[in-house]
Design a protein around this motif. Structure first.
Motif, PDB file in Angstrom:
ATOM      1  N   ARG A  41      32.528  34.128  41.108  1.00 39.74           N
ATOM      2  CA  ARG A  41      33.906  34.637  40.532  1.00 39.74           C
ATOM      3  C   ARG A  41      34.912  33.547  40.399  1.00 39.74           C
ATOM      4  O   ARG A  41      35.413  33.653  39.475  1.00 39.74           O
ATOM      5  CB  ARG A  41      34.352  35.808  41.546  1.00 39.74           C
ATOM      6  CG  ARG A  41      35.322  36.677  40.805  1.00 39.74           C
ATOM      7  CD  ARG A  41      35.944  37.834  41.575  1.00 39.74           C
ATOM      8  NE  ARG A  41      34.747  38.777  41.702  1.00 39.74           N
ATOM      9  CZ  ARG A  41      34.383  39.860  40.733  1.00 39.74           C
ATOM     10  NH1 ARG A  41      35.017  39.673  39.469  1.00 39.74           N
ATOM     11  NH2 ARG A  41      33.432  40.538  40.909  1.00 39.74           N
ATOM     12  N   ASP A  42      34.714  32.839  41.375  1.00 35.18           N
ATOM     13  CA  ASP A  42      35.524  31.491  41.353  1.00 35.18           C
ATOM     14  C   ASP A  42      35.268  30.704  39.773  1.00 35.18           C
ATOM     15  O   ASP A  42      36.220  30.040  39.334  1.00 35.18           O
ATOM     16  CB  ASP A  42      35.375  30.574  42.394  1.00 35.18           C
ATOM     17  CG  ASP A  42      36.079  31.118  43.671  1.00 35.18           C
ATOM     18  OD1 ASP A  42      36.779  32.161  43.757  1.00 35.18           O
ATOM     19  OD2 ASP A  42      35.569  31.083  44.852  1.00 35.18           O
ATOM     20  N   TYR A  43      33.933  30.700  39.471  1.00 36.42           N
ATOM     21  CA  TYR A  43      33.787  29.734  38.292  1.00 36.42           C
ATOM     22  C   TYR A  43      33.855  30.419  37.189  1.00 36.42           C
ATOM     23  O   TYR A  43      34.298  29.662  36.325  1.00 36.42           O
ATOM     24  CB  TYR A  43      32.148  29.118  38.828  1.00 36.42           C
ATOM     25  CG  TYR A  43      31.883  28.488  39.793  1.00 36.42           C
ATOM     26  CD1 TYR A  43      32.589  27.052  39.697  1.00 36.42           C
ATOM     27  CD2 TYR A  43      31.190  28.797  40.914  1.00 36.42           C
ATOM     28  CE1 TYR A  43      32.261  26.046  40.729  1.00 36.42           C
ATOM     29  CE2 TYR A  43      31.006  27.778  42.006  1.00 36.42           C
ATOM     30  CZ  TYR A  43      31.524  26.207  41.902  1.00 36.42           C
ATOM     31  OH  TYR A  43      31.457  25.403  42.917  1.00 36.42           O
TER      32      TYR A  43
ATOM     33  N   GLY B  80      38.521  32.280  36.403  1.00 35.07           N
ATOM     34  CA  GLY B  80      37.441  31.163  36.660  1.00 35.07           C
ATOM     35  C   GLY B  80      37.820  29.821  36.266  1.00 35.07           C
ATOM     36  O   GLY B  80      38.542  29.563  35.439  1.00 35.07           O
ATOM     37  N   TYR B  81      37.188  28.850  36.654  1.00 37.77           N
ATOM     38  CA  TYR B  81      37.524  27.550  36.502  1.00 37.77           C
ATOM     39  C   TYR B  81      36.967  27.172  35.025  1.00 37.77           C
ATOM     40  O   TYR B  81      37.279  26.391  34.387  1.00 37.77           O
ATOM     41  CB  TYR B  81      36.816  26.644  37.153  1.00 37.77           C
ATOM     42  CG  TYR B  81      37.050  26.785  38.815  1.00 37.77           C
ATOM     43  CD1 TYR B  81      38.354  26.864  39.316  1.00 37.77           C
ATOM     44  CD2 TYR B  81      36.085  26.870  39.722  1.00 37.77           C
ATOM     45  CE1 TYR B  81      38.707  27.313  40.721  1.00 37.77           C
ATOM     46  CE2 TYR B  81      36.258  27.086  41.153  1.00 37.77           C
ATOM     47  CZ  TYR B  81      37.553  27.166  41.521  1.00 37.77           C
ATOM     48  OH  TYR B  81      37.905  27.693  43.015  1.00 37.77           O
ATOM     49  N   PHE B  82      35.922  28.025  34.725  1.00 35.96           N
ATOM     50  CA  PHE B  82      35.052  27.541  33.478  1.00 35.96           C
ATOM     51  C   PHE B  82      35.114  28.952  32.825  1.00 35.96           C
ATOM     52  O   PHE B  82      35.121  30.004  33.204  1.00 35.96           O
ATOM     53  CB  PHE B  82      33.740  27.137  33.531  1.00 35.96           C
ATOM     54  CG  PHE B  82      33.598  25.892  34.561  1.00 35.96           C
ATOM     55  CD1 PHE B  82      34.461  24.853  34.251  1.00 35.96           C
ATOM     56  CD2 PHE B  82      33.322  25.958  35.894  1.00 35.96           C
ATOM     57  CE1 PHE B  82      34.353  23.700  34.949  1.00 35.96           C
ATOM     58  CE2 PHE B  82      33.090  25.047  36.618  1.00 35.96           C
ATOM     59  CZ  PHE B  82      33.824  23.652  36.403  1.00 35.96           C
ATOM     60  N   SER B  83      34.840  28.945  31.277  1.00 35.13           N
ATOM     61  CA  SER B  83      34.413  30.135  30.660  1.00 35.13           C
ATOM     62  C   SER B  83      33.058  30.835  31.001  1.00 35.13           C
ATOM     63  O   SER B  83      33.045  31.812  30.939  1.00 35.13           O
ATOM     64  CB  SER B  83      34.620  29.840  29.133  1.00 35.13           C
ATOM     65  OG  SER B  83      35.727  28.947  28.674  1.00 35.13           O
TER      66      SER B  83
ATOM     67  N   ILE C 236      31.508  40.313  36.721  1.00 35.94           N
ATOM     68  CA  ILE C 236      32.167  39.096  36.925  1.00 35.94           C
ATOM     69  C   ILE C 236      32.354  38.259  35.744  1.00 35.94           C
ATOM     70  O   ILE C 236      33.656  37.836  35.437  1.00 35.94           O
ATOM     71  CB  ILE C 236      31.229  38.164  37.909  1.00 35.94           C
ATOM     72  CG1 ILE C 236      31.094  39.016  39.434  1.00 35.94           C
ATOM     73  CG2 ILE C 236      31.985  36.757  38.121  1.00 35.94           C
ATOM     74  CD1 ILE C 236      30.210  38.132  40.246  1.00 35.94           C
ATOM     75  N   GLY C 237      31.487  37.639  34.983  1.00 38.48           N
ATOM     76  CA  GLY C 237      31.653  37.088  33.957  1.00 38.48           C
ATOM     77  C   GLY C 237      30.490  36.703  32.863  1.00 38.48           C
ATOM     78  O   GLY C 237      29.205  37.371  33.165  1.00 38.48           O
TER      79      GLY C 237
END
Length: 555
Positions: free
Chosen positions: A266-268, A273-276, A318-319
């Motif tokens: 989830r952080d990424y 997030g740090y990135f798409s 999440i993404g």
């Protein structure tokens, strides 16, 4: 999920050196890419990622950058780059460049100044440490083999390089260095880039104790992954980079990330997030061995299914992951994932269907859309890739003969994906009028764009159909945002899943084997949207799938 401009896009990776050469020097160039934009548009591509085209000595194919602000003359000029950006924009296409900021080239001005004064300002841009007696500071192995430390001539100081010795690692602990990197990123985004593919980014955080770990090979060294397990706090750097650069431009970023922990996803790539996105490398790690390529195990269909499904379930809420079959760092996917002797148009189309119908952003690698395969290298002298040469030596040390070692590394070599693109049946596959920098695959007369572009049953035409379906207004929402749900999991060598949207439900079934299979019919009167065979056999409440048959059904 908040909808973003890049969610419904199809991306395409170009390895510029091998794509299209227009000046006869045997190296692909920016002019060649500009000339082929209409081909990519016709395929259905929205986003183009260019592997490195910055100034570089090319020790590691441009991933050793000596000047972040200039185009290497082998590829053309900054004017060519500006023209490419303008021509892409006319076609509603977006351009990404590679962002390589874990390391630079040893020819970069910063490192040259660091060598002159290792204790000075520019010495702080790198990790420079005293040796232990006459030994390096610790026993970390580089990704390309050998110690990750190189002695600075005339001193007992060593600099850290997690990759080749010509690629010194940049010291992200130094705020001044970080701000130089952010300035460069923003310069490119101001110029009109849509974003970046971010190289080897997990490596920017080191275990600053620089201590030995238990060795895992006879060389007495330990895997770089061991150091990464102990490196804490990378999120501070990644958040700062995002906020000072990408976020200000709504840029699309996709990271090369191997060593992340599940609870960090989830952080990424979460909402904040740090990135798409990050690349889904789950299938690329199947069968890997710390001993080397000689100890790799072949991929099985069930393993392929299990790791992909696990990855999709993990990221469901999440993404977006970015789905790949292959890239410039891998062998050709159809040669790697399909058992020997079973690589044909049907099995190639099966892999394509899975990639384009799974949740995530598909990244097609140049030549994948025509079904390019591994090359048969006749000698280690035909190999250019630094990691392949290292693995060849590892195999020899493990007791394999030169012939056996060549066969082993040929199967996994990165050069398989780097052989020149096959445009037509003319000399050098239409890639160049000169001598190609790397050997052309011997099968280019059988596999090329010219012979496939007007053949409605070709692999190329099949990719176009899949991309058209992704973009079809009736199905787009389901394919892009629909829920992923596995089915038929109790059957060996069957990859099947639903994509469930608000208005539509698609069922994708792939028979990942060279024999027929019968499955219970789950839905009456399904509409066949994609099929890599002429027809789908349904008898007595049973679906009969031919070898490698793949279907997309509207149920």
């Amino acid at each position: 999920m908040k909808k973003k401009w890049w969610h419904d896009k199809v991306a395409y990776q170009i390895y510029p050196k091998s794509f299209m050469d227009t000046n006869g020097d045997g190296i692909g160039d920016l002019r060649g890419i500009i000339n082929k934009l209409d081909y990519l548009k016709d395929l259905g591509v929205d986003i183009i990622w260019l592997s490195p085209i910055y100034c570089s000595p090319f020790v590691d194919q441009g991933y050793d950058i000596s000047d972040y602000y200039n185009i290497d003359p082998r590829f053309g000029t900054m004017e060519d780059m500006d023209e490419l950006l303008a021509e892409a924009k006319k076609r509603n296409m977006y351009v990404l460049m590679d962002l390589v900021v874990n390391h630079c080239s040893d020819k970069h001005e910063w490192f040259q100044k660091a060598l002159q004064d290792p204790d000075g300002e520019y010495g702080q841009y790198f990790y420079i440490r005293e040796g232990k007696g006459d030994q390096p500071p610790c026993n970390w192995r580089s990704y390309f083999g050998g110690s990750a430390w190189e002695r600075i001539p005339g001193t007992n100081k060593y600099y850290l390089h997690m990759f080749a010795k010509e690629q010194p690692d940049l010291n992200w602990e130094n705020e001044k260095l970080r701000n130089e990197i952010y300035k460069m990123i923003n310069w490119w985004l101001d110029k009109g880039l849509a974003g970046f593919r971010i190289d080897a980014i997990i490596n920017i955080k080191k275990d600053l104790r620089f201590e030995d770990f238990p060795p895992d090979r006879e060389d007495g060294l330990c895997s770089p992954g061991k150091m990464l397990e102990h490196a804490k706090g990378i999120g501070v750097f990644l958040k700062e980079m995002r906020d000072k650069t990408f976020r200000k431009y709504d840029a699309f970023t996709v990271a090369e990330l191997f060593n992340y922990k599940e609870d960090e996803l989830r952080d990424y790539i979460g909402e904040d997030g740090y990135f798409s996105s990050i690349f889904d490398f789950s299938t690329h790690l199947i069968g890997a061995s710390e001993k080397g390529w000689f100890d790799r195990k072949p991929v099985t269909p069930n393993e392929y299914r299990d790791v992909i499904f696990r990855s999709k379930i993990e990221t469901e809420n999440i993404g977006f992951m970015s789905n790949i079959i292959e890239n410039h760092d891998e062998p050709r996917g159809v040669s790697y994932y399909i058992p020997e002797g079973e690589c044909n148009e049907k099995s190639k189309k099966m892999l394509a269907t899975l990639q384009l119908m799974l949740k995530g952003i598909p990244f097609i690698y140049q030549g994948q859309e025509i079904g390019m395969t591994n090359n048969e290298f006749e000698s280690i002298d035909e190999i250019d890739d630094i990691s392949t040469k290292d693995e060849y030596l590892v195999a020899l040390k493990a007791g394999y003969s030169p012939e056996e070692a060549l066969k082993i590394v040929s199967k996994y070599s990165r050069d398989n994906a780097r052989t020149p693109f096959h445009w037509d049946t003319s000399q050098n596959a239409g890639f160049t009028t000169g001598k190609p920098w790397l050997v052309v695959n011997k099968n280019y007369k059988d596999i090329n764009v010219e012979s496939q572009i007007n053949d409605e049953n070709s692999v190329l035409s099949y990719y176009k159909k899949l991309i058209c379906l992704r973009k079809d207004e009736e199905y787009k929402e389901t394919i892009v945002y629909g829920k992923f749900s596995p089915v038929y999991e109790e059957y060996d060598n069957i990859l099947a899943f639903y994509r469930k949207g608000e208005d539509k439900t698609l069922l994708i079934i792939a028979n990942y084997q060279d024999k027929k299979v019968e499955l219970p019919l789950l839905h009456q009167n399904s509409k066949v949207l994609i099929n890599n065979y002429d027809r789908l056999n349904v008898e007595n409440e049973t679906i009969i799938l031919e070898p490698y048959q793949t279907v997309v059904l509207d149920v």
